[in-house]
Design a protein around this motif. Structure first.
Motif, mmCIF file in Angstrom:
data_model
loop_
_atom_site.group_PDB
_atom_site.id
_atom_site.type_symbol
_atom_site.label_atom_id
_atom_site.label_comp_id
_atom_site.label_asym_id
_atom_site.label_seq_id
_atom_site.Cartn_x
_atom_site.Cartn_y
_atom_site.Cartn_z
ATOM 1 N N ILE A 62 0.841 -1.202 0.000
ATOM 2 C CA ILE A 62 0.000 0.000 0.000
ATOM 3 C C ILE A 62 0.874 1.248 0.000
ATOM 4 C CG2 ILE A 62 -1.619 1.389 1.369
ATOM 5 C CD1 ILE A 62 -2.892 -1.247 2.312
ATOM 6 N N MET A 63 1.931 1.244 0.843
ATOM 7 C CA MET A 63 2.808 2.411 0.941
ATOM 8 C C MET A 63 3.538 2.661 -0.376
ATOM 9 S SD MET A 63 5.786 3.325 3.682
ATOM 10 C CE MET A 63 4.632 3.802 4.959
ATOM 11 N N LYS A 64 4.081 1.603 -0.951
ATOM 12 C CA LYS A 64 4.824 1.749 -2.204
ATOM 13 C C LYS A 64 3.911 2.264 -3.310
ATOM 14 C CE LYS A 64 5.526 -1.640 -4.758
ATOM 15 N NZ LYS A 64 5.666 -2.775 -5.580
ATOM 16 N N ASN A 65 2.731 1.699 -3.436
ATOM 17 C CA ASN A 65 1.796 2.126 -4.480
ATOM 18 C C ASN A 65 1.302 3.556 -4.252
ATOM 19 O OD1 ASN A 65 2.049 -0.319 -5.760
ATOM 20 N ND2 ASN A 65 0.206 -1.192 -4.851
ATOM 21 N N THR A 66 1.100 3.935 -2.995
ATOM 22 C CA THR A 66 0.688 5.302 -2.672
ATOM 23 C C THR A 66 1.782 6.283 -3.054
ATOM 24 O OG1 THR A 66 -0.663 4.494 -0.848
ATOM 25 C CG2 THR A 66 -0.075 6.836 -0.815
ATOM 26 N N PHE A 67 3.036 5.926 -2.737
ATOM 27 C CA PHE A 67 4.159 6.791 -3.095
ATOM 28 C C PHE A 67 4.251 6.966 -4.610
ATOM 29 C CE2 PHE A 67 8.587 7.163 -4.501
ATOM 30 C CZ PHE A 67 8.906 8.382 -3.935
ATOM 31 N N ILE A 68 4.132 5.867 -5.346
ATOM 32 C CA ILE A 68 4.218 5.925 -6.813
ATOM 33 C C ILE A 68 3.085 6.785 -7.378
ATOM 34 C CG2 ILE A 68 3.991 4.543 -8.918
ATOM 35 C CD1 ILE A 68 5.514 2.293 -7.386
ATOM 36 N N THR A 69 1.886 6.601 -6.879
ATOM 37 C CA THR A 69 0.743 7.388 -7.342
ATOM 38 C C THR A 69 0.951 8.875 -7.071
ATOM 39 O OG1 THR A 69 -0.730 5.520 -6.934
ATOM 40 C CG2 THR A 69 -1.766 7.685 -7.142
ATOM 41 N N ASN A 70 1.414 9.202 -5.867
ATOM 42 C CA ASN A 70 1.669 10.608 -5.527
ATOM 43 C C ASN A 70 2.761 11.199 -6.408
ATOM 44 O OD1 ASN A 70 -0.280 10.509 -3.562
ATOM 45 N ND2 ASN A 70 1.154 10.244 -1.880
ATOM 46 N N TYR A 71 3.795 10.423 -6.658
ATOM 47 C CA TYR A 71 4.894 10.894 -7.508
ATOM 48 C C TYR A 71 4.397 11.161 -8.929
ATOM 49 C CZ TYR A 71 9.287 11.080 -10.058
ATOM 50 O OH TYR A 71 10.319 11.471 -10.865
ATOM 51 N N GLN A 72 3.627 10.231 -9.478
ATOM 52 C CA GLN A 72 3.093 10.417 -10.831
ATOM 53 C C GLN A 72 2.168 11.624 -10.898
ATOM 54 O OE1 GLN A 72 1.424 6.517 -11.399
ATOM 55 N NE2 GLN A 72 3.256 5.756 -12.445
ATOM 56 N N ARG A 73 1.402 11.827 -9.857
ATOM 57 C CA ARG A 73 0.496 12.978 -9.806
ATOM 58 C C ARG A 73 1.301 14.279 -9.802
ATOM 59 N NH1 ARG A 73 -2.628 11.942 -5.113
ATOM 60 N NH2 ARG A 73 -3.784 10.494 -6.401
ATOM 61 N N MET A 74 2.408 14.295 -9.038
ATOM 62 C CA MET A 74 3.260 15.484 -8.974
ATOM 63 C C MET A 74 3.896 15.765 -10.341
ATOM 64 S SD MET A 74 6.662 16.154 -6.707
ATOM 65 C CE MET A 74 7.585 15.008 -7.713
ATOM 66 N N VAL A 75 4.353 14.724 -11.037
ATOM 67 C CA VAL A 75 4.960 14.896 -12.351
ATOM 68 C C VAL A 75 3.930 15.429 -13.342
ATOM 69 C CG1 VAL A 75 5.951 13.665 -14.323
ATOM 70 C CG2 VAL A 75 6.790 13.204 -12.022
ATOM 71 N N ARG A 76 2.723 14.880 -13.295
ATOM 72 C CA ARG A 76 1.666 15.337 -14.196
ATOM 73 C C ARG A 76 1.295 16.794 -13.934
ATOM 74 N NH1 ARG A 76 -2.347 11.914 -12.683
ATOM 75 N NH2 ARG A 76 -1.145 10.040 -12.484
ATOM 76 N N ARG A 77 1.317 17.179 -12.668
ATOM 77 C CA ARG A 77 0.975 18.549 -12.305
ATOM 78 C C ARG A 77 1.996 19.539 -12.865
ATOM 79 N NH1 ARG A 77 0.603 19.194 -6.174
ATOM 80 N NH2 ARG A 77 0.496 17.020 -6.624
ATOM 81 N N ASN A 78 3.240 19.111 -13.012
ATOM 82 C CA ASN A 78 4.289 19.977 -13.526
ATOM 83 C C ASN A 78 4.441 19.886 -15.040
ATOM 84 O OD1 ASN A 78 4.922 20.945 -11.020
ATOM 85 N ND2 ASN A 78 6.442 19.378 -10.613
ATOM 86 N N THR A 79 3.521 19.234 -15.716
ATOM 87 C CA THR A 79 3.585 19.079 -17.165
ATOM 88 C C THR A 79 2.399 19.787 -17.802
ATOM 89 O OG1 THR A 79 4.650 16.932 -16.937
ATOM 90 C CG2 THR A 79 3.630 17.404 -19.049
ATOM 91 N N PHE A 80 2.693 20.633 -18.769
ATOM 92 C CA PHE A 80 1.627 21.296 -19.527
ATOM 93 C C PHE A 80 1.296 20.423 -20.738
ATOM 94 C CE2 PHE A 80 3.772 25.085 -17.693
ATOM 95 C CZ PHE A 80 2.728 25.498 -16.900
#
Length: 169
Positions: A62-80
């Motif tokens: 759960i922790m690993k998947n949550t971290f990956i999801t949060n990381y992907q969300r952060m990358v998407r937020r910084n992409t136009f």
């Protein structure tokens, strides 16, 4: 497993989950947030936990998947996303436009400095620059390997002196 037993076991695991969270996030506050989010997801999805399986492994997943999801969300937020027909993805942090004039001047100065070297230094230096090994240069120029190393060293030293304006600031 009752809710009380589940709660007790999850509480016991939080001390072993915290170092893993810190390893993933490399920041204490983010690690605490990740741990809190993991425990919340574990309680929310308690019904999906199959009794008799490894609770610790389930929590780590759960922790690993949550971290990956949060990381992907952060990358998407910084992409136009460019909505033109070309559909380009442009990272906002890399959107600096340069005309490369500085690079062109630097290359011109570097080439001039190399051209102004004496041939006895320039030839071994350029051969080494193109990937020849010291012994190959020595064989090709029919000079000792120590002389090759010395001439390359002197060429570098002269170039460094002539091009010091481009040094570290």
């Amino acid at each position: 497993m009752t809710a009380l037993e589940f709660s007790y076991k999850v509480d016991q695991l939080t001390s072993s989950l915290k170092p893993f969270a810190l390893k993933l996030t490399k920041d204490m506050e983010d690690a605490n947030d990740l741990l809190q989010e993991t425990v919340l997801k574990a309680f929310t999805n308690r019904d999906k936990f199959a009794e008799g399986t490894n609770l610790k492994a389930w929590m780590y997943t759960i922790m690993k998947n949550t971290f990956i999801t949060n990381y992907q969300r952060m990358v998407r937020r910084n992409t136009f996303i460019d909505t033109t027909e070309n559909l380009h993805y442009i990272n906002s942090s890399d959107s600096i436009i340069q005309n490369k004039a500085h690079t062109n001047f630097a290359m011109k100065d570097i080439n001039n400095a190399i051209d102004n070297l004496q041939d006895s230094y320039k030839v071994p230096f350029m051969m080494h620059f193109r990937g020849f090994k010291y012994h190959e240069i020595a064989d090709k120029l029919n000079i000792p390997i120590g002389t090759v190393k010395n001439r390359i060293h002197i060429a570098r030293k002269e170039l460094k002196s002539k091009l010091k304006v481009y040094g570290k600031k």
